[in-house]
Design a protein around this motif. Structure first.
Motif, mmCIF file in Angstrom:
data_model
loop_
_atom_site.group_PDB
_atom_site.id
_atom_site.type_symbol
_atom_site.label_atom_id
_atom_site.label_comp_id
_atom_site.label_asym_id
_atom_site.label_seq_id
_atom_site.Cartn_x
_atom_site.Cartn_y
_atom_site.Cartn_z
ATOM 1 N N THR A 57 14.920 46.321 33.900
ATOM 2 C CA THR A 57 15.582 45.745 35.053
ATOM 3 C C THR A 57 14.662 44.756 35.743
ATOM 4 N N GLY A 58 15.237 43.791 36.398
ATOM 5 C CA GLY A 58 14.455 42.782 37.110
ATOM 6 C C GLY A 58 14.571 41.414 36.460
ATOM 7 N N GLN A 59 14.079 40.415 37.175
ATOM 8 C CA GLN A 59 14.205 39.037 36.709
ATOM 9 C C GLN A 59 13.459 38.776 35.411
ATOM 10 N N GLN A 60 12.355 39.492 35.183
ATOM 11 C CA GLN A 60 11.609 39.265 33.944
ATOM 12 C C GLN A 60 12.372 39.787 32.733
ATOM 13 N N ALA A 61 13.329 40.671 32.934
ATOM 14 C CA ALA A 61 14.202 41.120 31.849
ATOM 15 C C ALA A 61 15.440 40.236 31.743
ATOM 16 N N LEU A 62 15.917 39.743 32.868
ATOM 17 C CA LEU A 62 17.132 38.934 32.886
ATOM 18 C C LEU A 62 16.906 37.520 32.347
ATOM 19 N N GLY A 63 15.766 36.931 32.630
ATOM 20 C CA GLY A 63 15.482 35.553 32.234
ATOM 21 C C GLY A 63 15.729 35.251 30.767
ATOM 22 N N PRO A 64 15.170 36.035 29.849
ATOM 23 C CA PRO A 64 15.412 35.746 28.429
ATOM 24 C C PRO A 64 16.888 35.844 28.041
ATOM 25 N N ARG A 65 17.656 36.687 28.702
ATOM 26 C CA ARG A 65 19.097 36.766 28.410
ATOM 27 C C ARG A 65 19.823 35.503 28.857
ATOM 28 N N LEU A 66 19.353 34.894 29.949
ATOM 29 C CA LEU A 66 19.992 33.671 30.428
ATOM 30 C C LEU A 66 19.744 32.515 29.473
ATOM 31 N N GLY A 67 18.511 32.443 28.963
ATOM 32 C CA GLY A 67 18.152 31.394 28.025
ATOM 33 C C GLY A 67 17.990 30.037 28.685
ATOM 34 N N GLY A 68 17.550 29.071 27.916
ATOM 35 C CA GLY A 68 17.409 27.696 28.387
ATOM 36 C C GLY A 68 16.403 27.553 29.511
ATOM 37 N N TRP A 69 16.514 26.426 30.220
ATOM 38 C CA TRP A 69 15.560 26.130 31.292
ATOM 39 C C TRP A 69 15.728 27.104 32.455
ATOM 40 N N LEU A 70 16.954 27.545 32.743
ATOM 41 C CA LEU A 70 17.168 28.485 33.844
ATOM 42 C C LEU A 70 16.502 29.823 33.550
ATOM 43 N N GLY A 71 16.655 30.317 32.336
ATOM 44 C CA GLY A 71 16.020 31.576 31.953
ATOM 45 C C GLY A 71 14.510 31.499 32.008
ATOM 46 N N ARG A 72 13.957 30.378 31.526
ATOM 47 C CA ARG A 72 12.493 30.202 31.587
ATOM 48 C C ARG A 72 12.020 30.136 33.028
ATOM 49 N N TRP A 73 12.779 29.442 33.893
ATOM 50 C CA TRP A 73 12.400 29.332 35.303
ATOM 51 C C TRP A 73 12.428 30.697 35.977
ATOM 52 N N VAL A 74 13.480 31.474 35.750
ATOM 53 C CA VAL A 74 13.595 32.808 36.355
ATOM 54 C C VAL A 74 12.445 33.694 35.894
ATOM 55 N N THR A 75 12.171 33.709 34.602
ATOM 56 C CA THR A 75 11.111 34.556 34.051
ATOM 57 C C THR A 75 9.739 34.163 34.577
ATOM 58 N N THR A 76 9.397 32.875 34.520
ATOM 59 C CA THR A 76 8.065 32.454 34.967
ATOM 60 C C THR A 76 7.908 32.582 36.484
#
Length: 116
Positions: free
Chosen positions: A38-57
């Protein structure tokens, strides 16, 4: 069990019904689920693309005390219905740093956002 349908995006609640978070991803060991992530570091890769990378980083930069997403061992899951129910009481987790930042700088500035 269709994991994506049965687990992802479900609310996680402890034995007292206190919301803990949402299932953002799963940790697998072969065909077996070992943990809920749970959390943004888990959600980011599911989103993919630039948005997923931004959320994760962004989440990783703001939450320097944690390496990776929050992990809840699957053996703590008691049952799954409209939510994932845990068999233990979990103290309410502090919001992740990215959630606090977004609340303060984006959501909190929306007119009426502070009304109950």
């Amino acid at each position: 069990m269709l994991l994506a349908f049965d687990l992802l995006d479900r609310q996680i609640v402890d034995r007292d019904g206190t919301p803990v978070g949402k299932v953002d991803d799963l940790e697998l060991d072969g065909p077996r689920v070992t943990a809920l992530l749970t959390g943004q570091q888990a959600l980011g890769p599911r989103l993919g693309g630039w948005l997923g990378r931004w959320v994760t980083t962004s989440a990783a930069r703001l939450d320097i005390d944690r390496r990776g997403p929050r992990r809840i061992p699957y053996d703590l899951v008691e049952r799954i219905d409209s939510a994932v129910h845990l068999s233990v009481r979990v103290e309410l987790l502090d919001p992740a740093p990215l959630e606090r930042w977004l609340d303060e700088h984006a959501i909190g500035r929306i007119p009426g956002a502070d009304d109950d």
